[in-house]
Design a protein around this motif. Structure first.
Motif, PDB file in Angstrom:
ATOM      1  N   GLY A 134       0.808  -1.204   0.000  1.00  0.00           N
ATOM      2  CA  GLY A 134       0.000   0.000   0.000  1.00  0.00           C
ATOM      3  C   GLY A 134       0.845   1.259   0.000  1.00  0.00           C
ATOM      4  O   GLY A 134       0.510   2.249  -0.662  1.00  0.00           O
ATOM      5  N   LEU A 149      -0.876   4.663  -0.975  1.00  0.00           N
ATOM      6  CA  LEU A 149      -2.096   4.573  -0.185  1.00  0.00           C
ATOM      7  C   LEU A 149      -1.779   4.672   1.306  1.00  0.00           C
ATOM      8  O   LEU A 149      -0.695   4.297   1.739  1.00  0.00           O
ATOM      9  CB  LEU A 149      -2.834   3.264  -0.478  1.00  0.00           C
ATOM     10  CG  LEU A 149      -3.246   3.026  -1.934  1.00  0.00           C
ATOM     11  CD1 LEU A 149      -3.863   1.654  -2.093  1.00  0.00           C
ATOM     12  CD2 LEU A 149      -4.196   4.104  -2.416  1.00  0.00           C
ATOM     13  N   SER A 155      -3.479   3.849   5.228  1.00  0.00           N
ATOM     14  CA  SER A 155      -4.517   3.154   5.981  1.00  0.00           C
ATOM     15  C   SER A 155      -4.916   3.980   7.197  1.00  0.00           C
ATOM     16  O   SER A 155      -4.059   4.457   7.947  1.00  0.00           O
ATOM     17  CB  SER A 155      -4.018   1.781   6.426  1.00  0.00           C
ATOM     18  OG  SER A 155      -4.981   1.146   7.246  1.00  0.00           O
ATOM     19  N   LEU A 162      -8.542   2.098   3.519  1.00  0.00           N
ATOM     20  CA  LEU A 162      -7.353   2.332   2.702  1.00  0.00           C
ATOM     21  C   LEU A 162      -7.700   3.403   1.684  1.00  0.00           C
ATOM     22  O   LEU A 162      -8.587   3.214   0.841  1.00  0.00           O
ATOM     23  CB  LEU A 162      -6.923   1.046   2.004  1.00  0.00           C
ATOM     24  CG  LEU A 162      -5.513   1.027   1.404  1.00  0.00           C
ATOM     25  CD1 LEU A 162      -4.462   1.199   2.494  1.00  0.00           C
ATOM     26  CD2 LEU A 162      -5.278  -0.259   0.638  1.00  0.00           C
ATOM     27  N   THR A 163      -7.037   4.538   1.767  1.00  0.00           N
ATOM     28  CA  THR A 163      -7.381   5.681   0.932  1.00  0.00           C
ATOM     29  C   THR A 163      -6.130   6.285   0.305  1.00  0.00           C
ATOM     30  O   THR A 163      -5.010   6.078   0.789  1.00  0.00           O
ATOM     31  CB  THR A 163      -8.124   6.749   1.758  1.00  0.00           C
ATOM     32  OG1 THR A 163      -8.504   7.838   0.911  1.00  0.00           O
ATOM     33  CG2 THR A 163      -7.214   7.308   2.851  1.00  0.00           C
ATOM     34  N   ARG A 164      -6.334   7.049  -0.748  1.00  0.00           N
ATOM     35  CA  ARG A 164      -5.237   7.736  -1.426  1.00  0.00           C
ATOM     36  C   ARG A 164      -5.262   9.213  -1.027  1.00  0.00           C
ATOM     37  O   ARG A 164      -6.240   9.906  -1.303  1.00  0.00           O
ATOM     38  CB  ARG A 164      -5.363   7.596  -2.936  1.00  0.00           C
ATOM     39  CG  ARG A 164      -4.159   8.152  -3.707  1.00  0.00           C
ATOM     40  CD  ARG A 164      -4.355   7.988  -5.199  1.00  0.00           C
ATOM     41  NE  ARG A 164      -4.511   6.586  -5.555  1.00  0.00           N
ATOM     42  CZ  ARG A 164      -3.478   5.764  -5.755  1.00  0.00           C
ATOM     43  NH1 ARG A 164      -2.236   6.207  -5.622  1.00  0.00           N
ATOM     44  NH2 ARG A 164      -3.696   4.496  -6.077  1.00  0.00           N
ATOM     45  N   CYS A 202      -9.223  11.098   7.187  1.00  0.00           N
ATOM     46  CA  CYS A 202      -9.924   9.966   6.581  1.00  0.00           C
ATOM     47  C   CYS A 202     -11.281  10.426   6.047  1.00  0.00           C
ATOM     48  O   CYS A 202     -12.035  11.087   6.766  1.00  0.00           O
ATOM     49  CB  CYS A 202     -10.106   8.853   7.617  1.00  0.00           C
ATOM     50  SG  CYS A 202     -11.084   7.440   7.023  1.00  0.00           S
TER      51      CYS A 202
END
Length: 216
Positions: free
Chosen positions: A8, A13, A15, A22-24, A34
């Motif tokens: 990731g 990415l 977390s 899990l985000t970019r 988040c």
């Protein structure tokens, strides 16, 4: 044709440590929050190793007086006795309450010492770049976090014992100075487990794998 697994972090990415999403991130330098729970995102916890070392060293220092100083002082009409943790274990065992003695021994002596040794091992393994047994070390960290919620179990046992003694006439029990140091050990070890970033274990493993592929 083999395909190399992409982590990731390598994919850019992040977390979320609160909801595990899990985000970019929009910006590499300012990760932001988040999108699902609003918690602050961190690629890696800032100064995780330094903070964890400071907390476990402080906990190790408090661990000594927590076991040497009395945690309970019983007063009767004629005498006054001070009991340490191990003294209480021996007293409970000799009086026939071996289940309580076992609980106090495990929760007050073995668990805090085991957490200190486990966290120290994780810190040393990350700093030395140990790339083997990373799954076992990640599992060890989860165990440390799990048993942290049971660290105050012996406090409830001591409270139960005090309540029983207070029912007896002309007898009272007061907490000793060792209780403060023991509470400090519990809090410091819990904070140390929270400050350690387990993702560092996998960073070391991925770095070692990349070096092996480059050498190969």
């Amino acid at each position: 044709m083999s395909r190399t697994a992409l982590t990731g972090a390598q994919a850019g990415l992040v977390s979320c440590e609160t909801c595990k999403l899990l985000t970019r991130p929009l910006h590499a330098e300012h990760v932001g929050h988040c999108p699902r729970c609003g918690a602050t995102l961190e690629v890696r916890r800032v100064q995780s190793l330094q903070r964890t070392w400071a907390l476990i060293i402080a906990a190790a220092i408090c661990y000594i007086p927590a076991n040497l100083l009395p945690v309970m002082v019983s007063n009767t009409f004629a005498t006054s006795d001070a009991e340490t943790i191990m003294g209480g274990v021996v007293f409970l065992y000799s009086s026939g309450s071996w289940p309580l003695a076992l609980i106090v021994l495990v929760a007050s002596v073995m668990v805090p010492l085991g957490k200190l040794l486990a966290l120290a091992y994780l810190l040393v393994s990350v700093q030395r770049g140990m790339a083997v047994r990373h799954r076992e070390r990640a599992r060890l960290f989860r165990i440390v976090v799990f048993i942290g919620r049971w660290s105050m179990l012996d406090v409830f046992v001591a409270t139960f014992t005090v309540a029983l003694v207070q029912l007896q006439p002309l007898m009272s029990v007061l907490p000793g100075a060792g209780v403060l140091f023991f509470a400090a050990v519990v809090v410091l070890t819990m904070l140390a487990a929270e400050s350690f970033d387990p993702r560092l274990i996998w960073d070391v493993a991925n770095t070692a794998n990349n070096m092996e592929k480059h050498d190969g």
